[in-house]
Motif scaffolding. Structure first.
Motif, PDB file in Angstrom:
ATOM      1  N   ILE A   5     -15.340   3.203   5.910  1.00 45.90           N
ATOM      2  CA  ILE A   5     -15.328   3.424   4.459  1.00 45.90           C
ATOM      3  C   ILE A   5     -13.904   3.333   3.931  1.00 45.90           C
ATOM      4  N   TRP A   6     -12.957   3.950   4.632  1.00 48.09           N
ATOM      5  CA  TRP A   6     -11.556   3.907   4.194  1.00 48.09           C
ATOM      6  C   TRP A   6     -11.026   2.474   4.158  1.00 48.09           C
ATOM      7  N   SER A   7     -11.294   1.698   5.195  1.00 43.23           N
ATOM      8  CA  SER A   7     -10.772   0.328   5.217  1.00 43.23           C
ATOM      9  C   SER A   7     -11.420  -0.521   4.136  1.00 43.23           C
ATOM     10  N   LEU A   8     -12.721  -0.339   3.917  1.00 44.64           N
ATOM     11  CA  LEU A   8     -13.413  -1.073   2.857  1.00 44.64           C
ATOM     12  C   LEU A   8     -12.859  -0.702   1.488  1.00 44.64           C
ATOM     13  N   ALA A   9     -12.675   0.598   1.246  1.00 43.69           N
ATOM     14  CA  ALA A   9     -12.150   1.047  -0.043  1.00 43.69           C
ATOM     15  C   ALA A   9     -10.769   0.456  -0.299  1.00 43.69           C
ATOM     16  N   THR A  10      -9.957   0.365   0.745  1.00 43.02           N
ATOM     17  CA  THR A  10      -8.633  -0.236   0.585  1.00 43.02           C
ATOM     18  C   THR A  10      -8.752  -1.719   0.269  1.00 43.02           C
ATOM     19  N   GLY A  11      -9.629  -2.417   0.988  1.00 49.16           N
ATOM     20  CA  GLY A  11      -9.832  -3.831   0.729  1.00 49.16           C
ATOM     21  C   GLY A  11     -10.322  -4.097  -0.679  1.00 49.16           C
ATOM     22  N   ILE A  12     -11.267  -3.300  -1.141  1.00 53.56           N
ATOM     23  CA  ILE A  12     -11.794  -3.472  -2.496  1.00 53.56           C
ATOM     24  C   ILE A  12     -10.701  -3.219  -3.534  1.00 53.56           C
ATOM     25  N   ALA A  13      -9.849  -2.228  -3.275  1.00 52.93           N
ATOM     26  CA  ALA A  13      -8.731  -1.965  -4.186  1.00 52.93           C
ATOM     27  C   ALA A  13      -7.771  -3.143  -4.212  1.00 52.93           C
ATOM     28  N   VAL A  14      -7.535  -3.779  -3.063  1.00 48.36           N
ATOM     29  CA  VAL A  14      -6.663  -4.955  -3.018  1.00 48.36           C
ATOM     30  C   VAL A  14      -7.275  -6.111  -3.813  1.00 48.36           C
ATOM     31  N   VAL A  15      -8.580  -6.314  -3.680  1.00 50.14           N
ATOM     32  CA  VAL A  15      -9.267  -7.353  -4.454  1.00 50.14           C
ATOM     33  C   VAL A  15      -9.063  -7.123  -5.955  1.00 50.14           C
ATOM     34  N   GLU A  16      -9.246  -5.886  -6.400  1.00 49.38           N
ATOM     35  CA  GLU A  16      -9.116  -5.562  -7.817  1.00 49.38           C
ATOM     36  C   GLU A  16      -7.667  -5.687  -8.283  1.00 49.38           C
ATOM     37  N   ALA A  17      -6.746  -5.245  -7.440  1.00 47.57           N
ATOM     38  CA  ALA A  17      -5.333  -5.322  -7.810  1.00 47.57           C
ATOM     39  C   ALA A  17      -4.900  -6.764  -7.996  1.00 47.57           C
ATOM     40  N   ALA A  18      -5.349  -7.644  -7.098  1.00 42.48           N
ATOM     41  CA  ALA A  18      -4.990  -9.052  -7.210  1.00 42.48           C
ATOM     42  C   ALA A  18      -5.611  -9.698  -8.437  1.00 42.48           C
ATOM     43  N   ALA A  19      -6.820  -9.260  -8.781  1.00 38.45           N
ATOM     44  CA  ALA A  19      -7.522  -9.854  -9.933  1.00 38.45           C
ATOM     45  C   ALA A  19      -6.947  -9.379 -11.255  1.00 38.45           C
ATOM     46  N   GLY A  59      -3.771  -7.651 -11.659  1.00 37.97           N
ATOM     47  CA  GLY A  59      -2.327  -7.513 -11.747  1.00 37.97           C
ATOM     48  C   GLY A  59      -1.871  -6.077 -11.901  1.00 37.97           C
ATOM     49  N   LYS A  60      -2.769  -5.133 -11.651  1.00 34.66           N
ATOM     50  CA  LYS A  60      -2.446  -3.718 -11.828  1.00 34.66           C
ATOM     51  C   LYS A  60      -2.355  -3.012 -10.466  1.00 34.66           C
ATOM     52  N   THR A  61      -1.732  -1.853 -10.469  1.00 34.02           N
ATOM     53  CA  THR A  61      -1.792  -0.967  -9.317  1.00 34.02           C
ATOM     54  C   THR A  61      -3.130  -0.245  -9.354  1.00 34.02           C
ATOM     55  N   VAL A  62      -3.868  -0.301  -8.243  1.00 34.63           N
ATOM     56  CA  VAL A  62      -5.243   0.211  -8.216  1.00 34.63           C
ATOM     57  C   VAL A  62      -5.355   1.334  -7.196  1.00 34.63           C
ATOM     58  N   PRO A  63      -5.927   2.458  -7.567  1.00 41.60           N
ATOM     59  CA  PRO A  63      -6.119   3.549  -6.607  1.00 41.60           C
ATOM     60  C   PRO A  63      -7.150   3.202  -5.550  1.00 41.60           C
ATOM     61  N   VAL A  64      -6.982   3.773  -4.361  1.00 45.17           N
ATOM     62  CA  VAL A  64      -7.971   3.626  -3.283  1.00 45.17           C
ATOM     63  C   VAL A  64      -8.933   4.803  -3.409  1.00 45.17           C
ATOM     64  N   SER A  65     -10.177   4.503  -3.736  1.00 43.46           N
ATOM     65  CA  SER A  65     -11.163   5.546  -4.017  1.00 43.46           C
ATOM     66  C   SER A  65     -12.179   5.650  -2.897  1.00 43.46           C
ATOM     67  N   VAL A  66     -12.182   6.786  -2.216  1.00 44.18           N
ATOM     68  CA  VAL A  66     -13.139   7.064  -1.137  1.00 44.18           C
ATOM     69  C   VAL A  66     -14.024   8.223  -1.553  1.00 44.18           C
ATOM     70  N   ILE A 121       0.856  -1.185   0.000  1.00 43.49           N
ATOM     71  CA  ILE A 121       0.000   0.000   0.000  1.00 43.49           C
ATOM     72  C   ILE A 121       0.895   1.239   0.000  1.00 43.49           C
ATOM     73  N   ARG A 122       0.630   2.161  -0.909  1.00 42.34           N
ATOM     74  CA  ARG A 122       1.304   3.462  -0.871  1.00 42.34           C
ATOM     75  C   ARG A 122       0.378   4.459  -0.184  1.00 42.34           C
ATOM     76  N   PHE A 123       0.939   5.221   0.755  1.00 35.49           N
ATOM     77  CA  PHE A 123       0.166   6.224   1.490  1.00 35.49           C
ATOM     78  C   PHE A 123       0.444   7.627   0.952  1.00 35.49           C
ATOM     79  N   LYS A 124      -0.390   8.577   1.348  1.00 35.25           N
ATOM     80  CA  LYS A 124      -0.281   9.947   0.850  1.00 35.25           C
ATOM     81  C   LYS A 124       1.085  10.553   1.120  1.00 35.25           C
TER      82      LYS A 124
END
Length: 330
Positions: free
Chosen positions: A307-321, A323-330, A217-220
């Motif tokens: 909301i923040w933790s869910l958005a991060t989790g959803i981004a991880v799901v998409e990234a794994a599916a 193979g891309k770097t996925v933004p965390v969208s809140v 995870i990259r942070f701000k």
């Protein structure tokens, strides 16, 4: 405060009911869709009223707040019904299966004037609060990197839908990685911006829900955080490390419900253990929730935190599916 339990869950039985009672509150009703299960559950946990009808629980005037611990795909509907009935809500993570649904829940609570909290219990640990304070005090300079070790062994009685039913919100990411995201946000005072990840499936799950995940995870601030989450690690110890420009914090046995763990601070002065006063994580969360209701303050973990933790989790799901770097969208 008088509570209704939406979900006759194991987590409520082992951790939450006792915490509610320990802070001076009362559990007055419990709901489950399984009538036989809820009757036995109420008897085993000394709860006077039980029902398989959510409208009956929510129309009970003695119920002031509800704790939701059903399957993840049920949280949104049940929370919205509770909010509409004027009840305060403590909801298990993840709040929902989409960020849009979670936002709808939080917005509804704000408009109704009820307290809405996410049960991110790990941020209530003495260890994580000590890490947060040490970073804020500049003990390690500017944080540059973090590593989270959250690989555990999921016991048989907790498996079921968590590893078999991805459509219900199962899988290691929405169960464990969301905890990592919230803990890092709390400890660092920083928000995630993008993720990369790879999953592993098949050691425990037979239907495609991932049972292990590794990622970054990259942070701000620019900080990079590695994470390893798993249901299949029988003999692994959890931990959290924060590496800064002037030192490192090493926390061992801290990604756990139990009030345990230790922290070592390593810097130019050498190495020393941080003083800790351990306490029950759930009692801390429910005590803060009651305070938030009483004086209009914030619960330990708000709906926005969820909301923040869910958005991060959803981004991880998409990234794994993908193979891309996925933004965390809140």
């Amino acid at each position: 405060m008088k509570w209704g339990l939406i979900g006759a869950s194991n987590i409520a039985k082992t951790c939450v009911i006792g915490a509610i009672r320990a802070v001076g509150d009362e559990v007055v009703s419990v709901l489950s869709s399984d009538e036989g299960r809820v009757q036995q559950y109420a008897q085993d946990n000394d709860i006077n009223h039980y029902t398989n009808d959510i409208d009956q629980l929510l129309s009970n005037p003695t119920v002031e707040a509800v704790y939701i611990s059903t399957k993840n795909n049920l949280h949104k509907e049940q929370a919205l019904l509770a909010i509409a009935a004027g009840k305060h809500v403590m909801c298990e993570k993840p709040l929902a299966l989409t960020v849009e649904d979670a936002k709808q829940m939080v917005d509804a609570a704000e408009k109704a004037g009820v307290v809405f909290a996410t049960n991110h219990h790990l941020r209530n640990a003495a260890t994580h609060t000590a890490l947060r304070r040490a970073i804020q005090a500049g003990e390690i300079g500017k944080p540059l990197a973090a590593r989270v070790f959250h690989a555990v062994s999921l016991p048989p009685h907790l498996q079921g839908w968590r590893i078999e039913h991805a459509a219900d919100g199962g899988g290691v990411i929405l169960d464990i990685t969301v905890h990592d995201a919230d803990t890092l946000r709390y400890v660092l005072g920083d928000d995630p911006v993008e993720v990369t990840a790879l999953t592993q499936t098949g050691e425990m799950s037979k239907t495609g829900a991932p049972d292990s995940v590794m990622g970054v995870i990259r942070f701000k601030s620019g900080l990079l955080a590695q994470f390893h989450d798993s249901f299949t690690a029988k003999y692994s110890q959890t931990g959290l490390e924060i590496i800064g420009t002037e030192g490192t914090l090493v926390a061992r046995d801290v990604m756990t419900q139990r009030p345990v763990g230790e922290i070592e601070l390593i810097n130019a002065e050498g190495s020393r253990k941080l003083a800790l006063e351990h306490h029950n994580l759930y009692e801390t969360g429910f005590r803060q929730f009651s305070k938030a209701v009483a004086d209009h303050s914030q619960p330990a973990a708000t709906g926005l935190d969820g909301i923040w933790s869910l958005a991060t989790g959803i981004a991880v799901v998409e990234a794994a599916a993908t193979g891309k770097t996925v933004p965390v969208s809140v």
